[in-house]
Design an enzyme around this catalytic site. Structure first.
Site, mmCIF file in Angstrom:
data_model
loop_
_atom_site.group_PDB
_atom_site.id
_atom_site.type_symbol
_atom_site.label_atom_id
_atom_site.label_comp_id
_atom_site.label_asym_id
_atom_site.label_seq_id
_atom_site.Cartn_x
_atom_site.Cartn_y
_atom_site.Cartn_z
ATOM 1 N N GLU A 127 14.498 34.504 12.047
ATOM 2 C CA GLU A 127 14.208 35.920 12.214
ATOM 3 C C GLU A 127 15.299 36.693 12.959
ATOM 4 O O GLU A 127 15.425 37.905 12.794
ATOM 5 C CB GLU A 127 12.887 36.086 12.968
ATOM 6 N N VAL B 60 -9.049 8.263 1.216
ATOM 7 C CA VAL B 60 -8.673 9.650 1.495
ATOM 8 C C VAL B 60 -7.489 9.692 2.459
ATOM 9 O O VAL B 60 -6.631 10.581 2.399
ATOM 10 C CB VAL B 60 -9.874 10.418 2.088
ATOM 11 N N GLN B 61 -7.425 8.694 3.337
ATOM 12 C CA GLN B 61 -6.352 8.659 4.334
ATOM 13 C C GLN B 61 -4.976 8.470 3.702
ATOM 14 O O GLN B 61 -3.961 8.825 4.310
ATOM 15 C CB GLN B 61 -6.614 7.529 5.334
ATOM 16 N N ARG B 62 -4.920 7.898 2.514
ATOM 17 C CA ARG B 62 -3.631 7.676 1.848
ATOM 18 C C ARG B 62 -3.227 8.868 0.987
ATOM 19 O O ARG B 62 -2.095 8.916 0.498
ATOM 20 C CB ARG B 62 -3.697 6.437 0.956
ATOM 21 N N GLY C 238 0.823 -1.200 0.000
ATOM 22 C CA GLY C 238 0.000 0.000 0.000
ATOM 23 C C GLY C 238 0.857 1.250 0.000
ATOM 24 O O GLY C 238 1.896 1.317 0.661
ATOM 25 N N ARG D 61 17.963 32.589 25.661
ATOM 26 C CA ARG D 61 16.609 32.055 25.835
ATOM 27 C C ARG D 61 16.439 30.718 25.106
ATOM 28 O O ARG D 61 15.545 30.535 24.287
ATOM 29 C CB ARG D 61 15.571 33.058 25.327
ATOM 30 N N ARG E 2 -6.258 -2.528 9.509
ATOM 31 C CA ARG E 2 -6.801 -3.882 9.479
ATOM 32 C C ARG E 2 -6.313 -4.729 10.648
ATOM 33 O O ARG E 2 -7.053 -5.503 11.228
ATOM 34 C CB ARG E 2 -6.428 -4.552 8.159
ATOM 35 N N ASP F 248 -0.582 2.525 8.615
ATOM 36 C CA ASP F 248 -1.148 1.888 9.805
ATOM 37 C C ASP F 248 -0.229 1.965 11.023
ATOM 38 O O ASP F 248 -0.680 1.736 12.139
ATOM 39 C CB ASP F 248 -1.465 0.415 9.525
ATOM 40 N N GLY G 175 11.314 31.615 15.484
ATOM 41 C CA GLY G 175 12.228 30.730 16.190
ATOM 42 C C GLY G 175 13.055 31.412 17.249
ATOM 43 O O GLY G 175 13.761 30.736 18.003
#
Length: 1039
Positions: free
Chosen positions: A878, A517-519, A245, A998, A428, A384, A819
């Protein structure tokens, strides 16, 4: 005096700044870190042109030193395989180990002044390099003090002063022991550079070499193999195929394999349509330019197909013959467990297949001998996430994006009509997608194969729970069903059956099957990143493989790229199905990735489901999980009969970040489930000072999971100067614990409040910080909430800008990203977005660096010719430079382009903070918040550490309050690998914080920086990098 028996030399730094400067100095000049531990940094020198040999691996448990043995190693550190620099034999190059450490407090380091001329200084270190000119240029660029000269022995020498006051010498003379003090003094020539015969050095940075770019992959678990290639010799050919797949991110892996193969002097071939291409002999050499633009494409451009012929020996025999005739002796296979099993079987049969081919005159004896061994490397491409021995597979994050996008859209209609929706997702044999989608969308029930409901009548239990949800006033109901869901007797549970069960209970229910749609769609940031770094590692594994090496599978575990025996990983994967078939659900959970079990426990806790409905660790026969929230009910404070929960204040501090609302929702709901009262503190520290707070209800936070920004309001205000007022408001409102969600400002605010406990008893309560900032600069965690959302915005912007640049022909965009003083977003976004270069604060920016990039762009566009339409992107942090702003960079690029290309600026700005949080940020937020509530409960009822605190705690308990002053009761929760870790803020501030800049002192992502120029072609000849395969219709159609 020579010291040829020493294994290493130690250099001591007087303070951490000097140590950091020394580390940067030596790594810049070609040293590779082979380990880091509490005793400092251990480095090995590799010639600047051959740093690809330098493996940098996670630190082993004991120092890598030995008497008289430069290759001594611990069991956790692979033995070094040193490359031989061009122009030297193997016996001419001697490795050297340096040990950089802080000086002992009782043994301060006295500074040693350097003489006017460096070659008059005492020398302790001398190293062999085949060419000193790149080193000279590098020293000029970095402004290192250096002198070059030629001695009477005919060798060239380069003297360089390090930040600790030592003089290091590089020479092109062979067989000079690196740990020596014997350098014969000669009269100084009148002009050192003229005597050396070196061309005048211009202030430009030495181009990235294969080595110094790739050595940076170290912390990702890479152990770079030594590789050299004679241009006159035939190139080794490797094939890459995708099978099974399709999954988003496969193209990123193909691109990475192809480009890394070219970098390593090999010739990559695409095998079309998986194993069918082996059988049908459909293979094509891929040039560097053939994989241009693949990062943004879903699916697999080289095709995938089920091949029944390959399952038979005759098909594999034909495939073997085709590989031999093509001259291919290594395959990178991208697919699921079935595809990887087939590849390993081909390798196991390879000798017998070649014997049969020789016997039938299909190949010659010479070919049999030349291609006697087949190398297989596996990458797991599966939406999966069903492969054991890896935490994530290529494609699963993108599929999760598609699912969450669908459920977010469905939620609107579910709310409008008050309906229940049953969403069926793929999986599956594995419930990972269903489980993570349930956490990311706040689903109300879940069906997965690994952990079915264990009650006798799950339909009645489901109805009971949903009725409770409705009674609370919740209109919409979301149920997620994995396609492989079962009940405890292994009977399938389908979405339609669940709908019918709900109809009997008078619920208006609808079914939505998301399907393929998931693929689809463009890969998410994480899949691009994973496919890229695993593809790089796959090529390295091919180079280091031997006939006796088991076929490796490249995975990721604890945020490190890993290599596991492919067969073992497949066996463990099949063991999951076997455990489920045997109804050993606890064992099935253990075999999944380390986050699977804790995530399921989090789902149960968030929905306040009875623990026995799905089984506790004890009932399932597995050990309790450290990263799982408690499934117990309310914690009670106070010693009287009246039982009450805690009043937990929640506030946001700093800039908005995706996932902050999801964390607030999870903390509030779990607190309510445990009988506590969550209190919203609005508008950060300002709101705390004003006492602007109110209780949180379930309905208030119910739909916050997918909301960006900050529903509570946030700002950067700090408590300094107002600590007393903050303490007063906490006491006045009865706040017994504090949860801070935010970035570096929240980190410093927590440190300030915890540091004032002696003056203000109201601050002697559990306080915990959930890092939430797109900059990912909070110490104590590898990921902050919002950083994944921002990276997805950045790679999406890269795709769109490159599309615009391509349409305009020969245009370069300089894109500015957020950033702060951390280059995480620029580096990782550039790697996943296919940027040509990145500018980050950790490296700084100067004219020499800009000139290098201009030269590279000129060469590439000149080689590609007028017909090219490729657009390119440079990512600029930046704050990287106050002088070289984004507009100034564009002006310089345009002025220096000499008509080869144009340049434009793009400032992404606050778009990086907005929009719906990514699924990974939602999941991280939910898990972090749930663990914080458990942590607060433990510290609210835990034993104080000293007599005075015990008295105060006893008095507080009698009054129904909380009192704690331990360091461990003011913590930052962080993600480290797959673990959730609490670290005292005082320890982080002391040991791992650069307060001025920071940011944390450690940056796990920094080693990946070198891959950006490597995959952009900085090490390649411009004509080679511009080349594309021509005259092949199939290639054009595929790509």
């Amino acid at each position: 005096m020579d010291t040829p028996t020493l294994s290493h030399i130690t250099l001591r730094a007087p303070d951490r700044d000097k140590l950091a400067a020394a580390l940067a100095f030596y790594t810049t000049l070609g040293f590779a870190v082979v380990r880091e531990d509490d005793d400092g940094h251990w480095l090995v020198y590799f010639a600047l042109s051959d740093l690809s040999a330098a493996p940098v691996v996670p630190a082993p448990a004991s120092p890598v030193v030995g008497s008289g043995n430069n290759n001594a190693s611990s069991p956790l550190l692979p033995p070094l395989r040193l490359a031989t620099p061009t122009g030297f034999g193997a016996a001419d190059v001697l490795p050297a180990t340096l040990h950089l450490r802080l000086a002992d407090p009782g043994a301060p380091v006295s500074p040693v002044p350097l003489p006017e001329h460096l070659n008059d200084a005492p020398v302790s270190l001398i190293f062999t390099a085949p060419d000193l000119l790149p080193l000279e240029k590098l020293c000029l660029t970095k402004e290192y003090r250096s002198e070059a000269m030629k001695r009477d022995d005919g060798a060239q020498y380069l003297y360089v002063a390090d930040p600790l006051g030592n003089v290091v010498v590089f020479t092109n003379k062979a067989r000079v022991h690196p740990l020596t003090q014997r350098l014969v003094n000669h009269p100084r020539p009148g002009t050192a550079r003229a005597a050396a015969g070196a061309a005048p050095s211009t202030p430009s940075i030495v181009p990235f070499t294969e080595g110094n770019a790739y050595a940076a992959l170290a912390e990702l678990g890479n152990g770079g193999a030594a590789t050299t290639h004679d241009p006159a010799a035939p190139k080794r050919r490797i094939g890459v195929l995708t099978s099974g797949g399709d999954s988003q991110g496969m193209n990123a892996a193909v691109r990475s394999v192809v480009r890394m193969a070219h970098v390593k002097g090999m010739e990559p071939y695409a095998v079309y349509d998986g194993y069918q291409g082996l059988v049908d002999n459909r293979m094509q050499a891929l040039a560097w330019g053939d994989v241009r633009g693949l990062l943004r494409l879903g699916g697999t451009v080289i095709g995938s197909a089920r091949c029944m012929a390959f399952r038979e020996r005759a098909g594999r025999l034909t495939g073997a013959a085709n590989l031999v005739h093509r001259g291919i002796d290594a395959l990178v296979v991208i697919g699921g467990d079935g595809s990887l099993t087939g590849a390993d079987r081909l390798r196991a049969e390879w000798p017998s297949l070649l014997d049969e081919l020789v016997a039938t005159d299909r190949i010659s004896e010479e070919q049999r001998s030349k291609y006697a061994h087949l190398t297989i490397v596996g990458l797991v491409g599966s939406i999966d996430n069903d492969m054991s021995s890896t935490d994530m597979t290529i494609g699963c994050a993108s599929a999760l994006h598609r699912i969450c996008e669908g459920i977010d859209a469905i939620e609107a209609t579910a709310l409008s009509h008050g309906r229940a929706f049953i969403i069926e997702v793929m999986g599956r044999h594995c419930g990972w997608l269903a489980l993570m989608a349930a956490l990311a969308t706040g689903a109300d029930w879940l069906f997965v194969p690994e952990r079915p409901p264990l009650v006798d009548d799950w339909e009645a239990a489901l109805g009971q729970h949903l009725q409770k949800v409705r009674d609370r006033g919740q209109k919409k109901i979301i149920i997620i069903v994995s396609e492989g869901a079962i009940d405890r007797d292994l009977n399938p549970i389908k979405a339609d059956y669940v709908r019918d069960a709900l109809a009997k209970l008078k619920f208006d229910a609808r079914v939505t099957t998301l399907g393929h749609v998931q693929r689809g769609g463009s890969p998410a940031f994480y899949d691009r990143y994973l496919g890229t770094v695993q593809g790089v590692r796959a090529v390295e594994e091919i180079l280091r493989a031997t006939p006796d090496t088991p076929s490796p599978m490249i995975g990721i575990s604890q945020n490190k790229i890993t290599v596991q025996p492919l067969v073992k990983a497949v066996e463990l994967t099949h063991a999951v199905s076997a455990a489920i078939d045997a109804k050993q659900f606890g064992r099935a959970m253990e075999l999944r990735d380390p986050e699977f079990g804790p995530a399921f426990d989090t789902f149960v806790a968030m929905n306040n489901l009875p623990a026995d409905w799905f089984g506790t660790p004890a009932s399932l026969g597995i050990a309790p999980r450290a990263n799982s929230p408690s499934l117990a009910s309310a914690t009670v404070v106070g010693g009287g009969d009246a039982k009450q929960g805690l009043r937990i204040g929640i506030l946001h501090i700093g800039a908005p970040a995706g996932g902050s609302n999801a964390a607030t929702r999870a903390a509030a709901l779990l607190a309510l489930n445990h009988g506590h009262t969550p209190i919203a503190i609005y508008n950060g520290i300002d709101g705390l000072v004003r006492g602007d707070m109110a209780p949180i209800t379930r309905r208030m936070v119910l739909n916050w999971t997918a909301r960006g920004g900050s529903e509570l309001g946030t700002n950067r205000e700090q408590p300094a100067g107002q600590v007393g007022v903050c303490a007063f408001q906490l006491q006045r409102n009865g706040i017994q614990a504090l949860l801070l969600v935010g970035g570096f400002e929240a980190f410093t605010a927590l440190h300030t409040l915890a540091g004032a406990r002696e003056q203000y008893p109201a601050l002697c309560i559990p306080m915990v910080h959930i890092p939430a900032t797109i900059s990912n600069n909070v110490p104590g965690t590898e990921y902050s909430l919002g950083s994944d959302t921002a990276l997805n915005a950045i790679v999406d912007a890269c795709d769109k800008l490159k599309q615009s640049a391509s349409a305009s022909r020969k245009r370069v965009f300089v894109m500015e990203v957020h950033g702060g003083n951390v280059g995480y977003l620029a580096t990782m976004g550039g790697l996943a977005g296919g940027a040509t270069g990145v500018y980050i604060p950790e490296e700084g920016l100067n004219l020499a660096r800009i000139q290098r990039d201009v030269d590279h762009l000129q060469r590439r566009y000149a080689a590609e010719g007028a017909a090219t339409k490729e657009g390119r992107v440079l990512l600029r942090n930046e704050t990287v430079s106050d002088t070289y702003t984004t507009d100034v960079l564009c002006s310089i690029l345009r002025a220096e382009a000499q008509g080869q290309f144009d340049a434009r600026a793009a400032v992404l700005g606050h778009l990086q903070q907005g929009g719906a949080p990514s699924p990974l940020d939602r999941i991280r937020a939910t898990r972090l918040a749930s663990m914080c509530i458990d942590w607060i409960e433990r510290h609210a009822t835990g034993e104080p550490c000293d007599a005075t605190s015990r008295v105060a705690a006893a008095a507080a308990a009698a009054a129904g309050s909380v009192y704690t002053t331990t360091r461990e009761s003011a913590c930052v929760i962080g993600i480290r690998g797959a673990d959730l870790v609490f670290t005292p803020v005082a320890d982080l501030m002391l040991l791992n914080t650069d307060l001025k800049k920071r940011r944390a002192r450690d940056a796990w992502w920094m080693p990946a920086r070198g891959l950006v120029p490597l995959l952009a072609g900085y090490t390649m000849d411009a004509a080679v990098a511009a080349a594309k395969t021509t005259g092949n219709g199939e290639q054009a159609a595929k790509l």
